[in-house]
Design an enzyme around this catalytic site. Structure first.
Site, PDB file in Angstrom:
ATOM      1  N   ARG A 102       0.847  -1.205   0.000  1.00 21.73           N
ATOM      2  CA  ARG A 102       0.000   0.000   0.000  1.00 21.73           C
ATOM      3  C   ARG A 102       0.870   1.237   0.000  1.00 21.73           C
ATOM      4  O   ARG A 102       1.835   1.321   0.743  1.00 21.73           O
ATOM      5  CB  ARG A 102      -0.857   0.050   1.270  1.00 21.73           C
ATOM      6  N   THR A 106      -1.603   7.350  -0.367  1.00 16.83           N
ATOM      7  CA  THR A 106      -2.912   7.099  -0.992  1.00 16.83           C
ATOM      8  C   THR A 106      -3.583   5.816  -0.486  1.00 16.83           C
ATOM      9  O   THR A 106      -4.780   5.623  -0.684  1.00 16.83           O
ATOM     10  CB  THR A 106      -2.752   6.948  -2.518  1.00 16.83           C
ATOM     11  N   ASP A 198       0.137  -1.442  12.346  1.00 16.87           N
ATOM     12  CA  ASP A 198       0.641  -2.001  11.084  1.00 16.87           C
ATOM     13  C   ASP A 198       1.105  -3.438  11.338  1.00 16.87           C
ATOM     14  O   ASP A 198       2.119  -3.676  12.008  1.00 16.87           O
ATOM     15  CB  ASP A 198       1.807  -1.151  10.566  1.00 16.87           C
ATOM     16  N   ASP A 201       4.701  -4.447  10.137  1.00 13.80           N
ATOM     17  CA  ASP A 201       5.750  -3.830  10.954  1.00 13.80           C
ATOM     18  C   ASP A 201       5.832  -4.477  12.328  1.00 13.80           C
ATOM     19  O   ASP A 201       6.929  -4.691  12.855  1.00 13.80           O
ATOM     20  CB  ASP A 201       5.485  -2.321  11.108  1.00 13.80           C
TER      21      ASP A 201
HETATM   22  C1  PRP Z   1      -1.232  -4.260   4.704  1.00 15.39           C
HETATM   23  C2  PRP Z   1      -1.947  -5.552   5.033  1.00 15.39           C
HETATM   24  C3  PRP Z   1      -2.816  -5.767   3.832  1.00 15.39           C
HETATM   25  C4  PRP Z   1      -3.162  -4.366   3.422  1.00 15.39           C
HETATM   26  C5  PRP Z   1      -4.571  -4.072   3.813  1.00 15.39           C
HETATM   27  O1  PRP Z   1      -0.152  -4.488   3.866  1.00 15.39           O
HETATM   28  O2  PRP Z   1      -1.079  -6.593   5.283  1.00 15.39           O
HETATM   29  O3  PRP Z   1      -2.160  -6.465   2.786  1.00 15.39           O
HETATM   30  O4  PRP Z   1      -2.257  -3.496   4.100  1.00 15.39           O
HETATM   31  O5  PRP Z   1      -4.949  -2.812   3.430  1.00 15.39           O
HETATM   32  P1  PRP Z   1      -6.056  -2.543   2.324  1.00 15.39           P
HETATM   33  O6  PRP Z   1      -7.218  -3.401   2.656  1.00 15.39           O
HETATM   34  O7  PRP Z   1      -6.347  -1.076   2.500  1.00 15.39           O
HETATM   35  O8  PRP Z   1      -5.474  -2.827   0.972  1.00 15.39           O
HETATM   36  P2  PRP Z   1       0.934  -3.383   3.482  1.00 15.39           P
HETATM   37  O9  PRP Z   1       0.611  -2.786   2.154  1.00 15.39           O
HETATM   38  O10 PRP Z   1       1.089  -2.410   4.611  1.00 15.39           O
HETATM   39  O11 PRP Z   1       2.231  -4.222   3.256  1.00 15.39           O
HETATM   40  P3  PRP Z   1       3.073  -5.181   4.220  1.00 15.39           P
HETATM   41  O12 PRP Z   1       2.248  -6.404   4.440  1.00 15.39           O
HETATM   42  O13 PRP Z   1       4.288  -5.425   3.421  1.00 15.39           O
HETATM   43  O14 PRP Z   1       3.361  -4.441   5.500  1.00 15.39           O
HETATM   44  N1  URA Z   2      -2.529  -2.457   7.112  1.00 16.70           N
HETATM   45  C1  URA Z   2      -2.203  -2.691   8.407  1.00 16.70           C
HETATM   46  O1  URA Z   2      -1.214  -3.379   8.697  1.00 16.70           O
HETATM   47  N2  URA Z   2      -2.994  -2.165   9.350  1.00 16.70           N
HETATM   48  C2  URA Z   2      -4.078  -1.415   9.069  1.00 16.70           C
HETATM   49  O2  URA Z   2      -4.762  -0.955   9.995  1.00 16.70           O
HETATM   50  C3  URA Z   2      -4.383  -1.181   7.721  1.00 16.70           C
HETATM   51  C4  URA Z   2      -3.603  -1.734   6.753  1.00 16.70           C
END
Ligand code: PRP
Ligand code: URA
Length: 211
Positions: A102, A106, A198, A201
């Protein structure tokens, strides 16, 4: 109903630990594994089975075996925290990967990696992604799998927002979602409130520390 709330006390106990901001990466990872076992077991309740028989020391006994090709698809990175649990339940499962990230401003997910096993049309596909926030990542993942031929798709998450559930239901009304909870909503940064922060993280200890 495409939305299944997994309302088990062990699930909610684990969820409380994941939500707790004092939970560090080691405990977070172990708890993510524990809750994922319980969620996946529930999501796989209707997996096709086949009857067979086994020999016990005392004679033959009827057996019920998994009769489907299970393909589990973690959405990177955070979905990897749920993968070992599914593979423990179904060691013979095949694994596909979807890399989605993400944008921090945005919140729109862009794809950086995809690798699926062949022959998805006849498979039972389980997408694992702990956070269903805007739903953009889940919808992108489902779309990629559909383009690759998958028909029978379920999504398992650990925390969902109403916005994400609504988007998946609108775009793919035939895809079932399994979650313990649908939280209040999204904040201005598209994070789930109260959520757990997150997930990726917290799982990998990459949280930014001020100063
Ligand atoms: C997070 C989470 C989902 C996504 C959800 O991933 O693990 O994949 O956000 O958000 P959405 O429903 O608004 O799309 P992120 O993009 O932060 O990547 P990561 O798993 O590498 O931390
Ligand atoms: N991704 C995360 O890890 N946490 C949130 O709350 C939304 C997207």
């Amino acid at each position: 109903m495409p939305l299944h709330i997994v309302d088990h006390p062990l699930v909610h106990d684990a969820l409380a630990t994941l939500r707790d901001k004092r939970t560090g990466p080691d405990r977070f990872r172990r708890t993510a594994n524990r809750i994922s076992l319980l969620l996946a077991a529930e999501a796989l309740r209707d997996i096709p089975t086949r009857t067979s028989s086994v020999e016990t020391p005392l004679g033959p006994a009827p057996a019920c075996l998994i009769g489907a090709d299970l393909v589990v698809v973690p959405v990177l990175r955070a979905g990897l925290g749920m993968l070992d649990a599914v593979l423990e339940l179904v060691p013979g499962a095949r694994v596909g990967h979807i890399g989605l990230q993400r944008d921090e401003i945005t919140a729109i997910a862009s794809r950086y990696y995809t690798k699926f096993p062949p022959g998805l049309a006849g498979s039972h596909v389980l997408i694992i992604d702990p956070m269903l926030a805007t739903g953009g990542s889940a919808v992108a993942g489902i779309r990629l799998l559909r383009e690759a031929g998958a028909r029978d798709i379920l999504v398992v998450c650990i925390v969902a927002a109403p916005e994400g559930v609504a988007l998946v239901e609108r775009e793919f009304p035939d895809v079932d979602i399994y979650t313990p909870v649908v939280d209040q909503g999204l904040n201005e940064h598209k994070f789930i409130v109260p959520g757990l922060g997150d997930f990726g993280d917290r799982l990998y200890g990459t949280t930014q520390v001020d100063g």
